[in-house]
Write an enzyme that holds these catalytic residues in place. Structure first.
Site, PDB file in Angstrom:
ATOM      1  N   LYS A 197       0.810  -1.228   0.000  1.00  0.00           N
ATOM      2  CA  LYS A 197       0.000   0.000   0.000  1.00  0.00           C
ATOM      3  C   LYS A 197       0.843   1.278   0.000  1.00  0.00           C
ATOM      4  O   LYS A 197       0.429   2.294  -0.548  1.00  0.00           O
ATOM      5  CB  LYS A 197      -0.946   0.019   1.211  1.00  0.00           C
ATOM      6  CG  LYS A 197      -2.108  -0.951   1.087  1.00  0.00           C
ATOM      7  CD  LYS A 197      -3.068  -0.786   2.261  1.00  0.00           C
ATOM      8  CE  LYS A 197      -4.230  -1.757   2.127  1.00  0.00           C
ATOM      9  NZ  LYS A 197      -5.240  -1.567   3.168  1.00  0.00           N
ATOM     10  N   ASP A 251      -9.837   3.292   1.960  1.00  0.00           N
ATOM     11  CA  ASP A 251      -9.960   2.673   3.293  1.00  0.00           C
ATOM     12  C   ASP A 251     -10.531   3.654   4.316  1.00  0.00           C
ATOM     13  O   ASP A 251     -11.399   3.298   5.119  1.00  0.00           O
ATOM     14  CB  ASP A 251      -8.582   2.208   3.788  1.00  0.00           C
ATOM     15  CG  ASP A 251      -8.184   0.843   3.231  1.00  0.00           C
ATOM     16  OD1 ASP A 251      -9.077   0.077   2.825  1.00  0.00           O
ATOM     17  OD2 ASP A 251      -6.981   0.555   3.210  1.00  0.00           O
TER      18      ASP A 251
HETATM   19  P1  NAP Z   1       0.433  -3.004   9.399  1.00  0.00           P
HETATM   20  O1  NAP Z   1       0.789  -1.799   8.614  1.00  0.00           O
HETATM   21  O2  NAP Z   1       1.325  -4.212   9.334  1.00  0.00           O
HETATM   22  O3  NAP Z   1       0.312  -2.512  10.962  1.00  0.00           O
HETATM   23  C1  NAP Z   1       0.149  -3.454  11.980  1.00  0.00           C
HETATM   24  C2  NAP Z   1      -0.125  -2.744  13.316  1.00  0.00           C
HETATM   25  O4  NAP Z   1      -0.426  -3.766  14.271  1.00  0.00           O
HETATM   26  C3  NAP Z   1       1.054  -1.960  13.875  1.00  0.00           C
HETATM   27  O5  NAP Z   1       0.579  -0.884  14.632  1.00  0.00           O
HETATM   28  C4  NAP Z   1       1.732  -3.005  14.801  1.00  0.00           C
HETATM   29  O6  NAP Z   1       2.464  -2.408  15.855  1.00  0.00           O
HETATM   30  C5  NAP Z   1       0.521  -3.706  15.347  1.00  0.00           C
HETATM   31  N1  NAP Z   1       0.827  -5.069  15.760  1.00  0.00           N
HETATM   32  C6  NAP Z   1       1.103  -6.122  14.950  1.00  0.00           C
HETATM   33  N2  NAP Z   1       1.323  -7.222  15.701  1.00  0.00           N
HETATM   34  C7  NAP Z   1       1.204  -6.841  17.000  1.00  0.00           C
HETATM   35  C8  NAP Z   1       1.335  -7.535  18.238  1.00  0.00           C
HETATM   36  N3  NAP Z   1       1.632  -8.829  18.296  1.00  0.00           N
HETATM   37  N4  NAP Z   1       1.119  -6.850  19.379  1.00  0.00           N
HETATM   38  C9  NAP Z   1       0.811  -5.523  19.338  1.00  0.00           C
HETATM   39  N5  NAP Z   1       0.689  -4.813  18.196  1.00  0.00           N
HETATM   40  C10 NAP Z   1       0.880  -5.476  17.029  1.00  0.00           C
HETATM   41  O7  NAP Z   1      -1.016  -3.546   9.031  1.00  0.00           O
HETATM   42  P2  NAP Z   1      -2.253  -2.679   8.513  1.00  0.00           P
HETATM   43  O8  NAP Z   1      -2.282  -2.617   7.036  1.00  0.00           O
HETATM   44  O9  NAP Z   1      -2.240  -1.417   9.279  1.00  0.00           O
HETATM   45  O10 NAP Z   1      -3.504  -3.587   8.950  1.00  0.00           O
HETATM   46  C11 NAP Z   1      -3.872  -3.689  10.304  1.00  0.00           C
HETATM   47  C12 NAP Z   1      -5.182  -4.466  10.426  1.00  0.00           C
HETATM   48  O11 NAP Z   1      -6.254  -3.733   9.842  1.00  0.00           O
HETATM   49  C13 NAP Z   1      -5.179  -5.834   9.745  1.00  0.00           C
HETATM   50  O12 NAP Z   1      -5.846  -6.744  10.568  1.00  0.00           O
HETATM   51  C14 NAP Z   1      -5.988  -5.595   8.489  1.00  0.00           C
HETATM   52  O13 NAP Z   1      -6.633  -6.786   8.032  1.00  0.00           O
HETATM   53  C15 NAP Z   1      -7.002  -4.599   9.015  1.00  0.00           C
HETATM   54  N6  NAP Z   1      -7.617  -3.828   7.924  1.00  0.00           N
HETATM   55  C16 NAP Z   1      -8.949  -3.975   7.749  1.00  0.00           C
HETATM   56  C17 NAP Z   1      -9.576  -3.273   6.743  1.00  0.00           C
HETATM   57  C18 NAP Z   1     -11.061  -3.443   6.544  1.00  0.00           C
HETATM   58  O14 NAP Z   1     -11.559  -3.095   5.464  1.00  0.00           O
HETATM   59  N7  NAP Z   1     -11.789  -3.922   7.549  1.00  0.00           N
HETATM   60  C19 NAP Z   1      -8.852  -2.407   5.903  1.00  0.00           C
HETATM   61  C20 NAP Z   1      -7.476  -2.251   6.123  1.00  0.00           C
HETATM   62  C21 NAP Z   1      -6.871  -2.994   7.157  1.00  0.00           C
HETATM   63  P3  NAP Z   1       4.022  -1.994  15.677  1.00  0.00           P
HETATM   64  O15 NAP Z   1       4.034  -0.610  15.075  1.00  0.00           O
HETATM   65  O16 NAP Z   1       4.570  -2.037  17.056  1.00  0.00           O
HETATM   66  O17 NAP Z   1       4.645  -3.010  14.765  1.00  0.00           O
END
Ligand code: NAP
Length: 289
Positions: free
Chosen positions: A75, A111
């Site tokens: 992204k 999003d």
């Molecule tokens: P990303 O860029 O990889 O960010 C992941 C986030 O989660 C970071 O803040 C990370 O913290 C935190 N994290 C990951 N593992 C963790 C753990 N074990 N303990 C605590 N914090 C943790 O991912 P993203 O693109 O933002 O997506 C995040 C979520 O949103 C996903 O589940 C995705 O499926 C969902 N999402 C849903 C939609 C929808 O349409 N419903 C749309 C977009 C995304 P750190 O900074 O410390 O690494």
């Protein structure tokens, strides 16, 4: 819904790039919506490893794909390879939808809009003036923060595992939105009393997808009117949502956001809205497995 698309020489091709991409439900939603609207198009998944992103975008361009979605981990990385970014994509710092307009690849972020639409329709949120806690500081959180600030919330406290990432996120928004009080915290060491003055909690981490609890977020400190939105939609009820429900708080999962961002992309590509409820209905069998 069974897809019965007949592919001919005039069929327009759309798709999604990600790595992995097999889990994506966007092909289910978009193909059902095109079929329902009688559009001669097909939407397919492309697994693109990070090292192949620039080559893949050049390929999609030369094959004249009409549009495509972008998911983890591309992204942010895709932005330099596009011809134009909308102001919303620049602000969110991420692109999840690309439209091919006469050979020019235009990057959008649907999003954030998807989140706002879902908060309004699934949680009856009037966002202006709300005090929000945003859990996470990754790509989804960035898009969410941009959308929440544009919706004139009063404050956003970003709580993240890695504090410096939350601080960097806040820093990049503070000058853009001086009217919104922005703060960054790590789970460890923040004063949980801040939760007692919160109207809305949004989970933008992946925690819950495999049944994980969010440690360090005692929902019992929230006021009774607070609402909880979890971007995770599969499983449909995460430990966060279950705890919020147990406390009598109003809760929604991320299904509405997924559908709303997909509906926005559909409108951008096809110039017409998708049929009401078509995408959501198409997803049902895939969420209960
Ligand atoms: P990303 O860029 O990889 O960010 C992941 C986030 O989660 C970071 O803040 C990370 O913290 C935190 N994290 C990951 N593992 C963790 C753990 N074990 N303990 C605590 N914090 C943790 O991912 P993203 O693109 O933002 O997506 C995040 C979520 O949103 C996903 O589940 C995705 O499926 C969902 N999402 C849903 C939609 C929808 O349409 N419903 C749309 C977009 C995304 P750190 O900074 O410390 O690494």
């Amino acid at each position: 819904m069974q897809i019965e698309t007949v592919i001919t020489g005039t069929t327009r091709v759309y798709g999604i790039i990600g790595f992995p991409v097999a889990h994506s439900l966007s092909p289910v939603m978009q193909n059902a919506a095109m079929q329902s609207a009688d559009i001669d198009g097909v939407y397919v998944p492309f697994a693109v490893p990070p090292s192949q992103l620039s080559v893949a975008v050049a390929g999609l361009r030369s094959l004249q794909l009409c549009g495509f979605n972008v998911t983890i981990p591309h992204k942010i990385a895709i932005m330099p390879f596009l011809d134009e970014l909308t102001p919303g994509a620049v602000l969110a710092g991420a692109v999840n939808t690309v439209a091919n307009q006469n050979g020019r690849l235009i990057g959008y972020n649907t999003d954030g809009d998807g989140l706002i639409i879902s908060l309004q329709s699934d949680l009856d949120c009037t966002l202006s003036g709300l005090r929000v806690v945003l859990i996470g500081a990754g790509g989804a959180a960035r898009g969410a923060l941009a959308a929440l600030c544009r919706a004139h919330v009063q404050s956003v406290a970003v709580i993240n595992r890695t504090r410096v990432i939350a601080e960097t996120l806040i820093d990049s928004f503070s000058s853009e939105f001086p009217g919104v009080a922005l703060h960054a915290y790590a789970f460890e060491g923040y004063d949980t009393k801040l939760l007692s003055c919160v109207d809305l909690v949004v989970n933008a981490t992946s925690l819950g997808m495999s049944g994980e609890k969010i440690e360090g977020l005692p929902l019992a400190h929230l006021p009774g009117h607070a609402k909880v939105y979890d971007m995770v939609y599969n499983p449909p009820v995460t430990p966060l949502q279950a705890e919020a429900q147990r406390l009598g708080l109003k809760v929604a999962n991320g299904l509405g956001m997924l559908v709303a961002q997909g509906e926005q992309a559909f409108s951008l590509w096809h110039g017409v809205p998708s049929g009401a409820g078509v995408m959501r209905a198409a997803l049902e069998p895939y969420l209960t497995r």
